[in-house]
Design a protein around this motif. Sequence first.
Motif, PDB file in Angstrom:
ATOM      1  N   TRP A  63       0.739  -1.456   0.211  1.00 54.33           N
ATOM      2  CA  TRP A  63       0.057   0.107  -0.017  1.00 54.33           C
ATOM      3  C   TRP A  63       1.021   0.736   0.019  1.00 54.33           C
ATOM      4  O   TRP A  63       1.793   1.191   0.593  1.00 54.33           O
ATOM      5  CB  TRP A  63      -0.764  -0.315   1.091  1.00 54.33           C
ATOM      6  CG  TRP A  63      -1.727  -0.973   1.270  1.00 54.33           C
ATOM      7  CD1 TRP A  63      -2.233  -2.267   0.689  1.00 54.33           C
ATOM      8  CD2 TRP A  63      -3.121  -0.772   1.644  1.00 54.33           C
ATOM      9  NE1 TRP A  63      -3.779  -2.551   0.011  1.00 54.33           N
ATOM     10  CE2 TRP A  63      -4.324  -1.908   1.110  1.00 54.33           C
ATOM     11  CE3 TRP A  63      -4.138   0.286   2.521  1.00 54.33           C
ATOM     12  CZ2 TRP A  63      -5.351  -1.795   1.475  1.00 54.33           C
ATOM     13  CZ3 TRP A  63      -5.049   0.362   2.946  1.00 54.33           C
ATOM     14  CH2 TRP A  63      -5.814  -1.456   2.595  1.00 54.33           C
ATOM     15  N   PRO A  64       0.660   2.347  -0.313  1.00 54.63           N
ATOM     16  CA  PRO A  64       0.858   3.601  -0.627  1.00 54.63           C
ATOM     17  C   PRO A  64       1.394   3.895   0.789  1.00 54.63           C
ATOM     18  O   PRO A  64       2.635   4.360   1.092  1.00 54.63           O
ATOM     19  CB  PRO A  64       0.138   4.651  -0.532  1.00 54.63           C
ATOM     20  CG  PRO A  64      -1.041   4.087  -1.472  1.00 54.63           C
ATOM     21  CD  PRO A  64      -1.113   2.105  -0.919  1.00 54.63           C
ATOM     22  N   ASN A  65       0.857   3.153   2.062  1.00 49.98           N
ATOM     23  CA  ASN A  65       1.421   3.740   3.381  1.00 49.98           C
ATOM     24  C   ASN A  65       2.318   2.668   3.248  1.00 49.98           C
ATOM     25  O   ASN A  65       3.324   2.552   5.146  1.00 49.98           O
ATOM     26  CB  ASN A  65      -0.003   3.505   4.536  1.00 49.98           C
ATOM     27  CG  ASN A  65      -0.397   2.250   4.727  1.00 49.98           C
ATOM     28  OD1 ASN A  65      -0.212   1.294   4.133  1.00 49.98           O
ATOM     29  ND2 ASN A  65      -1.194   2.569   5.406  1.00 49.98           N
ATOM     30  N   GLY A  66       2.869   2.047   3.098  1.00 54.32           N
ATOM     31  CA  GLY A  66       3.413   1.030   3.475  1.00 54.32           C
ATOM     32  C   GLY A  66       3.575  -0.368   4.247  1.00 54.32           C
ATOM     33  O   GLY A  66       4.346  -1.086   3.999  1.00 54.32           O
ATOM     34  N   MET A  67       2.095  -0.713   4.276  1.00 55.55           N
ATOM     35  CA  MET A  67       1.095  -2.164   5.024  1.00 55.55           C
ATOM     36  C   MET A  67       1.528  -2.812   3.544  1.00 55.55           C
ATOM     37  O   MET A  67       1.338  -2.712   2.572  1.00 55.55           O
ATOM     38  CB  MET A  67       0.087  -1.804   4.820  1.00 55.55           C
ATOM     39  CG  MET A  67      -0.331  -2.852   5.657  1.00 55.55           C
ATOM     40  SD  MET A  67      -2.515  -3.281   5.732  1.00 55.55           S
ATOM     41  CE  MET A  67      -2.937  -2.838   4.560  1.00 55.55           C
ATOM     42  N   ILE A  68       2.110  -3.972   3.702  1.00 56.61           N
ATOM     43  CA  ILE A  68       1.951  -5.284   3.339  1.00 56.61           C
ATOM     44  C   ILE A  68       0.724  -6.103   3.630  1.00 56.61           C
ATOM     45  O   ILE A  68       0.952  -6.545   4.466  1.00 56.61           O
ATOM     46  CB  ILE A  68       3.759  -6.357   3.062  1.00 56.61           C
ATOM     47  CG1 ILE A  68       4.799  -5.039   2.362  1.00 56.61           C
ATOM     48  CG2 ILE A  68       3.545  -7.244   2.043  1.00 56.61           C
ATOM     49  CD1 ILE A  68       6.107  -5.720   2.316  1.00 56.61           C
ATOM     50  N   PRO A  69       0.103  -6.474   2.393  1.00 60.25           N
ATOM     51  CA  PRO A  69      -0.849  -6.879   3.541  1.00 60.25           C
ATOM     52  C   PRO A  69      -1.227  -8.250   3.490  1.00 60.25           C
ATOM     53  O   PRO A  69      -0.643  -9.008   2.624  1.00 60.25           O
ATOM     54  CB  PRO A  69      -2.307  -6.754   1.817  1.00 60.25           C
ATOM     55  CG  PRO A  69      -1.269  -6.707   0.597  1.00 60.25           C
ATOM     56  CD  PRO A  69       0.040  -5.862   1.264  1.00 60.25           C
ATOM     57  N   HIS A  70      -2.552  -8.660   4.221  1.00 56.33           N
ATOM     58  CA  HIS A  70      -2.330 -10.392   4.350  1.00 56.33           C
ATOM     59  C   HIS A  70      -2.549 -10.900   3.263  1.00 56.33           C
ATOM     60  O   HIS A  70      -1.998 -12.580   2.883  1.00 56.33           O
ATOM     61  CB  HIS A  70      -2.968 -10.637   5.732  1.00 56.33           C
ATOM     62  CG  HIS A  70      -4.291 -11.478   5.936  1.00 56.33           C
ATOM     63  ND1 HIS A  70      -5.408 -10.806   4.979  1.00 56.33           N
ATOM     64  CD2 HIS A  70      -4.916 -12.572   6.570  1.00 56.33           C
ATOM     65  CE1 HIS A  70      -6.762 -11.674   5.277  1.00 56.33           C
ATOM     66  NE2 HIS A  70      -6.135 -12.934   6.003  1.00 56.33           N
ATOM     67  N   VAL A  71      -3.888 -10.698   2.337  1.00 50.94           N
ATOM     68  CA  VAL A  71      -3.664 -11.316   1.517  1.00 50.94           C
ATOM     69  C   VAL A  71      -3.696 -10.933   0.374  1.00 50.94           C
ATOM     70  O   VAL A  71      -4.110  -9.360  -0.046  1.00 50.94           O
ATOM     71  CB  VAL A  71      -5.094 -12.106   1.381  1.00 50.94           C
ATOM     72  CG1 VAL A  71      -5.195 -12.976  -0.180  1.00 50.94           C
ATOM     73  CG2 VAL A  71      -5.778 -13.359   2.441  1.00 50.94           C
ATOM     74  N   ILE A  72      -2.918 -11.147  -1.107  1.00 48.28           N
ATOM     75  CA  ILE A  72      -2.691 -10.207  -1.849  1.00 48.28           C
ATOM     76  C   ILE A  72      -4.028 -10.875  -3.324  1.00 48.28           C
ATOM     77  O   ILE A  72      -3.387 -13.022  -3.341  1.00 48.28           O
ATOM     78  CB  ILE A  72      -1.448 -10.516  -2.902  1.00 48.28           C
ATOM     79  CG1 ILE A  72      -0.632  -9.535  -1.575  1.00 48.28           C
ATOM     80  CG2 ILE A  72      -2.037  -9.716  -4.396  1.00 48.28           C
ATOM     81  CD1 ILE A  72       0.757  -9.165  -2.217  1.00 48.28           C
ATOM     82  N   PHE A  73      -4.964 -11.050  -3.273  1.00 47.35           N
ATOM     83  CA  PHE A  73      -5.660 -11.131  -4.320  1.00 47.35           C
ATOM     84  C   PHE A  73      -5.541 -12.103  -6.206  1.00 47.35           C
ATOM     85  O   PHE A  73      -4.396 -10.519  -6.376  1.00 47.35           O
ATOM     86  CB  PHE A  73      -6.833 -10.616  -4.324  1.00 47.35           C
ATOM     87  CG  PHE A  73      -8.069 -10.886  -3.164  1.00 47.35           C
ATOM     88  CD1 PHE A  73      -8.111 -11.444  -2.122  1.00 47.35           C
ATOM     89  CD2 PHE A  73      -8.263  -9.466  -2.621  1.00 47.35           C
ATOM     90  CE1 PHE A  73      -9.135 -11.853  -0.837  1.00 47.35           C
ATOM     91  CE2 PHE A  73      -8.588  -9.355  -1.303  1.00 47.35           C
ATOM     92  CZ  PHE A  73      -9.186 -10.688  -0.802  1.00 47.35           C
ATOM     93  N   ALA A  74      -4.696 -13.348  -6.340  1.00 46.28           N
ATOM     94  CA  ALA A  74      -4.927 -13.705  -7.607  1.00 46.28           C
ATOM     95  C   ALA A  74      -6.094 -13.510  -8.514  1.00 46.28           C
ATOM     96  O   ALA A  74      -7.378 -13.635  -7.850  1.00 46.28           O
ATOM     97  CB  ALA A  74      -4.927 -15.193  -7.162  1.00 46.28           C
ATOM     98  N   GLU A  75      -5.600 -13.842  -9.587  1.00 44.24           N
ATOM     99  CA  GLU A  75      -7.119 -13.496 -10.314  1.00 44.24           C
ATOM    100  C   GLU A  75      -7.500 -14.902 -10.786  1.00 44.24           C
ATOM    101  O   GLU A  75      -7.120 -15.565 -11.850  1.00 44.24           O
ATOM    102  CB  GLU A  75      -6.405 -12.695 -12.007  1.00 44.24           C
ATOM    103  CG  GLU A  75      -5.486 -11.472 -12.056  1.00 44.24           C
ATOM    104  CD  GLU A  75      -6.856 -10.815 -13.004  1.00 44.24           C
ATOM    105  OE1 GLU A  75      -7.518 -10.656 -12.587  1.00 44.24           O
ATOM    106  OE2 GLU A  75      -6.341  -9.524 -11.393  1.00 44.24           O
ATOM    107  N   VAL A  76      -8.225 -15.151 -10.054  1.00 46.03           N
ATOM    108  CA  VAL A  76      -9.051 -16.711 -10.101  1.00 46.03           C
ATOM    109  C   VAL A  76     -10.903 -16.583  -9.296  1.00 46.03           C
ATOM    110  O   VAL A  76     -10.342 -15.285  -8.815  1.00 46.03           O
ATOM    111  CB  VAL A  76      -7.967 -17.646  -9.431  1.00 46.03           C
ATOM    112  CG1 VAL A  76      -6.659 -17.897  -9.505  1.00 46.03           C
ATOM    113  CG2 VAL A  76      -8.155 -17.418  -7.646  1.00 46.03           C
ATOM    114  N   ASP A  77     -11.135 -17.293  -9.908  1.00 51.11           N
ATOM    115  CA  ASP A  77     -12.491 -17.518 -10.062  1.00 51.11           C
ATOM    116  C   ASP A  77     -12.713 -18.116  -8.252  1.00 51.11           C
ATOM    117  O   ASP A  77     -14.506 -18.372  -7.823  1.00 51.11           O
ATOM    118  CB  ASP A  77     -13.274 -17.996 -10.602  1.00 51.11           C
ATOM    119  CG  ASP A  77     -12.635 -16.521 -11.749  1.00 51.11           C
ATOM    120  OD1 ASP A  77     -13.057 -15.415 -12.091  1.00 51.11           O
ATOM    121  OD2 ASP A  77     -12.743 -17.338 -13.485  1.00 51.11           O
ATOM    122  N   ASP A  78     -11.743 -19.192  -7.791  1.00 52.99           N
ATOM    123  CA  ASP A  78     -11.881 -19.536  -6.865  1.00 52.99           C
ATOM    124  C   ASP A  78     -13.279 -18.670  -5.872  1.00 52.99           C
ATOM    125  O   ASP A  78     -12.397 -18.112  -5.746  1.00 52.99           O
ATOM    126  CB  ASP A  78     -10.832 -20.534  -6.413  1.00 52.99           C
ATOM    127  CG  ASP A  78      -9.906 -21.129  -7.600  1.00 52.99           C
ATOM    128  OD1 ASP A  78     -10.139 -20.411  -8.686  1.00 52.99           O
ATOM    129  OD2 ASP A  78     -10.091 -21.946  -7.142  1.00 52.99           O
TER     130      ASP A  78
END
Length: 433
Positions: A63-78
Amino acid sequence: LQDLRATALEVLRGNDLGDVTRPSPTLYPHQWLWDSCFIAIGLRHVDPARAAAEVLSLLRGQWPNGMIPHVIFAEVDDFYHAGPQRWRCDRYVVTASGAQSTGITQPPMIAEAAVRVGEMLDPKARIDFYRALLPGLIRFHEFLHTERDPDDEGLVTLVHSWESGMDNTPPWMEATLPITPRRVKVLRRLGTAEALDALRRDAKEVPAEERLTSADLFTLYRVVRELRRSCYSFRNIRETEVPLVQDVAFNAILVRANDHLVEIAAEAGVKLPKRLTRSMRRCREAMEQLWSQSTYFSRDFRTGELLRHETVGGFLPLYAGVVPEERIDGLVKAMTSPRYWPRYGVASVPADDPAFLPRCYWQGPVWVNINWLLADGLERYGRLEAARELRANVLNLISSSGQMFEYYSPLDGTGAGSNSFSWTAALLLDLLA
Ligand code: DGY
């Protein structure tokens, strides 16, 4: 053991989405922060360049504030129960790569993974890897020490139990209960757990009793809603009823990550900001405030009270390296006692706890990643025999089931939760190396 290794490799191959690895094919179809770190620690034995890519790929979600998120969503339909529509983070921020993400973070294992992967790269590749990672990694640690420690107490505060990685661990669930939605309270009072179960879809793959209860899950969704309404800003969040916890395990992992960050920066010839190095020192010192009598606890950010519910998190200061020598033997004794270590490795909650459920998620089961961290800590404190035994137990645990489960019963060693779980496979490769 060769068969086991082959099974582990197959699991990792099956969960490989190209540049990132999902934790499991069904329950967790996207990229998780600390999962990718443990995965890289195993992958380095097979393909160090791919392992480095796994670590670097986490910066895509920054994120712009430096946070690295707990989940980065993949381009999947699951189907995933807490997908982008629950967070709607794209209303508030654009991540580094434009990928969708959740609005919270997870234990900062990145620096540990980076150093482990770095060990397997030749010096030139290692420096290149460190230089590519450092700007984002420094910003992430700065985010934790500033946004999440606004009163400069030294400890970092979490805003959701998912940030701790130990979703339904008893102290967190107790801290989160007051925010339970009225609808869930009513259903709970009427005892209509089935009504709640019908509303959820995530407990279909594994038996419901191995997951958190529906009431707890809905409570956690409620917290997400509050975070969303607060635009994911700590200044706003602290005005709500969202539980705010200075989590002992998270802070312990951060202290160790800070040490690694110093090492990475030195090797890459990068100077760390003064303010950050001061925060790192203060965080290490503040861990002492979480000690009480015989163990370490998490603390409520608002009240300053310790959350006195014992869990495996209380041993992670061993991994951080912040435990004074005179306490070590006591902690090791507690950890290796049958309460915690009936037979197959250290349980997430002691077996004599009323909340203990041997096959339920973070309420009892043995988790391979936590045992890996504990063994690492024991080794650095020179408790080599205990470290060796712990690793041998975990190996035995995985090999007796022959499969890569998400977690295992500490009582009979049977696997539970998701199968084909990536970090179990990856850490097995590391244990075998
Ligand atoms: C889940 O999907 O329930 C995860 O544990 C959240 O990180």
